[in-house]
Write an enzyme that holds these catalytic residues in place. Structure first.
Site, mmCIF file in Angstrom:
data_model
loop_
_atom_site.group_PDB
_atom_site.id
_atom_site.type_symbol
_atom_site.label_atom_id
_atom_site.label_comp_id
_atom_site.label_asym_id
_atom_site.label_seq_id
_atom_site.Cartn_x
_atom_site.Cartn_y
_atom_site.Cartn_z
ATOM 1 N N SER A 336 0.836 -1.208 0.000
ATOM 2 C CA SER A 336 0.000 0.000 0.000
ATOM 3 C C SER A 336 0.867 1.254 0.000
ATOM 4 O O SER A 336 1.972 1.263 0.537
ATOM 5 C CB SER A 336 -0.914 -0.028 1.222
ATOM 6 O OG SER A 336 -0.818 1.153 1.963
ATOM 7 N N GLY A 338 0.227 5.010 1.128
ATOM 8 C CA GLY A 338 -0.689 5.987 1.712
ATOM 9 C C GLY A 338 -0.053 7.351 1.689
ATOM 10 O O GLY A 338 0.975 7.558 1.045
ATOM 11 N N GLU A 340 1.147 8.949 4.252
ATOM 12 C CA GLU A 340 2.294 9.097 5.141
ATOM 13 C C GLU A 340 3.279 7.940 5.084
ATOM 14 O O GLU A 340 4.366 8.047 5.613
ATOM 15 C CB GLU A 340 1.799 9.263 6.582
ATOM 16 C CG GLU A 340 1.068 10.547 6.813
ATOM 17 C CD GLU A 340 -0.351 10.291 7.303
ATOM 18 O OE1 GLU A 340 -1.164 11.205 7.189
ATOM 19 O OE2 GLU A 340 -0.639 9.189 7.781
ATOM 20 N N ASP A 479 -6.984 7.588 14.859
ATOM 21 C CA ASP A 479 -7.285 7.432 13.428
ATOM 22 C C ASP A 479 -8.034 6.121 13.242
ATOM 23 O O ASP A 479 -7.824 5.407 12.257
ATOM 24 C CB ASP A 479 -5.991 7.451 12.608
ATOM 25 C CG ASP A 479 -6.261 7.600 11.107
ATOM 26 O OD1 ASP A 479 -7.403 7.969 10.735
ATOM 27 O OD2 ASP A 479 -5.358 7.330 10.301
HETATM 28 P P1 ADP Z 1 -1.000 4.406 6.581
HETATM 29 O O1 ADP Z 1 -0.566 5.298 7.681
HETATM 30 O O2 ADP Z 1 -0.366 4.704 5.295
HETATM 31 O O3 ADP Z 1 -2.498 4.272 6.530
HETATM 32 P P2 ADP Z 1 -1.096 1.702 7.529
HETATM 33 O O4 ADP Z 1 -0.322 1.256 8.722
HETATM 34 O O5 ADP Z 1 -2.541 1.945 7.728
HETATM 35 O O6 ADP Z 1 -0.382 2.966 6.927
HETATM 36 O O7 ADP Z 1 -0.888 0.631 6.397
HETATM 37 C C1 ADP Z 1 -1.435 0.799 5.151
HETATM 38 C C2 ADP Z 1 -2.007 -0.493 4.624
HETATM 39 O O8 ADP Z 1 -0.983 -1.458 4.603
HETATM 40 C C3 ADP Z 1 -3.051 -1.058 5.526
HETATM 41 O O9 ADP Z 1 -4.335 -0.587 5.174
HETATM 42 C C4 ADP Z 1 -2.952 -2.524 5.305
HETATM 43 O O10 ADP Z 1 -3.711 -2.922 4.202
HETATM 44 C C5 ADP Z 1 -1.491 -2.713 5.025
HETATM 45 N N1 ADP Z 1 -0.753 -3.105 6.210
HETATM 46 C C6 ADP Z 1 -0.157 -2.324 7.119
HETATM 47 N N2 ADP Z 1 0.427 -3.038 8.088
HETATM 48 C C7 ADP Z 1 0.194 -4.323 7.788
HETATM 49 C C8 ADP Z 1 0.534 -5.552 8.400
HETATM 50 N N3 ADP Z 1 1.245 -5.610 9.525
HETATM 51 N N4 ADP Z 1 0.138 -6.671 7.800
HETATM 52 C C9 ADP Z 1 -0.585 -6.654 6.692
HETATM 53 N N5 ADP Z 1 -0.939 -5.538 6.070
HETATM 54 C C10 ADP Z 1 -0.563 -4.373 6.600
HETATM 55 MG MG MG Z 2 -3.867 3.504 7.570
#
Ligand code: ADP
Ligand code: MG
Length: 596
Positions: A336, A338, A340, A479
């Site tokens: 992904s 995003g 940030e 969040d």
């Molecule tokens: P952001 O701050 O960019 O939203 P996230 O921590 O929410 O970052 O991670 C973005 C995406 O990555 C999540 O929506 C998820 O789909 C995937 N993701 C993040 N951490 C994990 C993890 N430990 N295992 C599987 N997927 C993850």
């Molecule tokens: Mg997120």
């Protein structure tokens, strides 16, 4: 061979002729006495004369095509030669020869002395010609003409003459065009390659070629411009050519365009003898340099734009290092991107003799600062990071985000909330355990199609996690939404806690209220009848008992703000480590959060 006797009378000598050419013998016989004195004189021609019949046939056949030609001139003009009037110019001269062609014939048939002289003239070139024996060429090759225009005696020659004339005019026209095109311009081009004056294909004599070369201005121009010797000039006297010679410089400048950067398109000037004046060349060079600088800047920008995707060269290096150190087996791909962070899937290796989980994610916090500026308040006002925040440069602040997520996850783990485990933190890269299986990440709650029962289970799980988070971890997610909750193995997992703050944060309760809004809205929409209203949820999570008026959100928020204000005052009086809400008058006591 019939005329074997040199002393014999002309009549005898000519007797073999008489049978084959009777009119001629009739003419000749009365003249025999007259001719006897010259018989010896005639001897050398006597043997050629035996060919007269065969000679005359070529003559007639020569005349035949000529007459045909004459007759066909108008039609020739209209169909083939009409577009090329210049082609016709040799024709009149050709036709003018027809009477003179006929004239020697008439002479030939009048008195013999006069007959003989033109005959001898006529025969001598014929006899010397080896082509005479050739049946193919016998007819047109007979030259009946004398003087300079004898070249026009064959069709081939005529065609060549016409072509040459045409070519010449074409070249003249080309030269005119060239002059008009170049005018006073500082850049001149040459149409040399388009000239048509060329040797005829299959031209048999090499001498012809030499002649042709001599008539050309510059048939083979040098591939590279002439090099001026050290003394600075070539030639002598009037023909001196200095290194400043306009044409030479022009060609040199054109050749120098070869040295421009490969991406600079210089056109095909090199192939058409382009001459660039110094002034033009210099400004081209200048432009070329500034273009290069500009494209370098663009390239820089590209590098930065990868930074926007979080993988700037520094980050890449960090990632490589993790792989080469064996901490990670390999990095597979992006899950992904995003605002940030960018999340990669990777396979874990070994870290300090401890195995890193088989599947992990690399959460790379973006090193561009734009997005984080908006989120300053999540970290600036977090007392845990407050002191360090003010001392750090913006780039290092980003590392704080990664660090913050790590600390928050540690607290959650301790409380037993399902969340990723931290394997490693390197600067702004956080290595977390993977939630999902076989490279497939668990879906976000918003993407799941859960049945009513599962949805209800999920709701209660979320409710419990929120309480645990608040009361045991002393954290507000800040969040929380269906985007940051994953559904994996029949369970909701909380992720993305880099912005999570303690409830004592100046806006902590407001953040919590927002989380509650997201959660209750989502589950209500998904048909979970048990889903509480946002106010009930807020009270349930915090253990507070704020007055609920469903119609009046503003009033509820006012209560929250009042709470935060008191908390702030309290923090200022008692120091940051005091848990504010527990000392608040009348409110239900809250558990103190276990500090990590
Ligand atoms: P952001 O701050 O960019 O939203 P996230 O921590 O929410 O970052 O991670 C973005 C995406 O990555 C999540 O929506 C998820 O789909 C995937 N993701 C993040 N951490 C994990 C993890 N430990 N295992 C599987 N997927 C993850
Ligand atoms: Mg997120």
């Amino acid at each position: 061979p019939a005329i074997s006797n040199g002393n014999g009378g002309l009549s005898d000598s000519l007797s073999p002729l008489s049978c084959s050419f009777s009119p001629l013998s009739c003419v000749l016989s009365p003249l025999s006495p007259l001719l006897s004195p010259v018989s010896s004189l005639l001897f050398p021609v006597s043997s050629p004369l035996s060919f007269v019949p065969s000679l005359l046939s070529p003559v007639s056949s020569l005349l035949f095509p000529l007459s045909c030609l004459h007759a066909s001139v108008p039609s020739l003009l209209s169909c083939h030669l009409a577009p090329v009037p210049s082609l016709l110019s040799p024709l009149p001269s050709l036709l003018s020869h027809v009477p003179s062609l006929l004239f020697p014939l008439s002479c030939f048939l009048s008195p013999v002395p006069s007959l003989l002289s033109p005959l001898s003239c006529l025969l001598s070139p014929l006899l010397s010609s080896p082509l005479l024996s050739s049946p193919l060429l016998s007819s047109p090759e007979v030259s009946l003409l004398s003087g300079e225009e004898t070249d026009t005696n064959s069709d081939l020659m005529l065609a060549r003459l016409l072509q040459m004339q045409y070519d010449r005019e074409c070249d003249t026209q080309l030269r005119r065009e060239e002059r008009k095109y170049n005018g006073e311009s500082k850049v001149s081009i040459s149409f040399e390659n388009y000239r048509t004056a060329h040797p005829y294909d299959g031209s048999e004599s090499s001498e012809d070629e030499v002649d042709w070369q001599d008539t050309r201005d510059d048939p083979y121009k040098p591939d590279k411009p002439q090099v001026t010797p050290r003394k600075g000039f070539t030639g002598k006297g009037k023909n001196i050519t200095t290194k400043h010679d306009e044409v030479l410089c022009g060609r040199k400048n054109t050749a120098r365009m070869d040295n421009f950067a490969p991406e600079v398109l210089v056109g095909d000037g090199l192939g058409m003898d382009l001459k660039l004046s110094n002034q033009v060349f210099n400004s081209l060079k200048q432009h070329c340099h500034s273009e290069q600088r500009r494209s370098a800047r663009l390239h820089d920008k590209k590098e930065h734009s990868t930074a926007e995707q979080a993988v700037d060269p520094r980050t890449r290096l960090l990632m490589y290092k993790m792989v080469s150190a064996g901490t990670l087996e390999r990095i597979n791909g992006c899950i992904s991107t995003g605002k940030e962070s960018v999340v990669f899937h990777a396979n874990g290796g070994m870290l300090e003799e401890q195995p890193v989980p088989e599947e992990v994610v690399l959460k790379v916090f973006k090193t561009t600062l734009n997005e984080f500026k908006n989120r300053d308040r999540y970290i600036k006002d977090d007392y845990r990071f407050k002191d360090r925040f003010s001392k750090l440069n913006p780039r290092k602040i980003i590392r704080l985000w990664a660090e913050k997520e790590m600390h928050n996850l540690a607290r959650m783990k301790k409380a037993g909330i399902p969340c990723p485990e931290v394997a490693l933190l390197r600067k702004h890269i956080l290595v977390l355990s993977f939630i999902g299986k076989d490279h497939v990440p668990a879906p976000k709650l918003k993407d799941t199609m859960l049945g009513a029962a599962d949805m209800k289970t999920a709701y209660y799980q979320v409710l419990q996690m929120m309480q645990q988070l608040y009361q045991e971890c002393n954290l507000v997610h800040a969040d929380l939404s269906e985007y940051n909750m994953l559904w994996h193995q029949g369970q909701v997992w909380l992720i993305d806690v880099s912005q999570s703050v303690e409830p004592s944060h100046p806006h902590g309760l407001q953040f919590l209220f927002r989380d509650c809004t997201n959660v209750s809205t989502f589950f209500q929409k998904r048909g979970v009848a048990e889903a509480m209203s946002v106010y009930e949820l807020f009270n349930c999570v915090t253990g507070l008992d704020l007055t609920i008026n469903e119609e009046d959100e503003a009033e509820f928020l006012a209560q929250i703000e009042a709470l935060e204000k008191r908390n702030e005052d309290h923090v200022q009086k008692r120091g940051k480590k005091t848990f504010p809400l527990s000392s608040w008058d009348g409110s239900p006591p809250l558990k103190h959060a276990a500090d990590d």
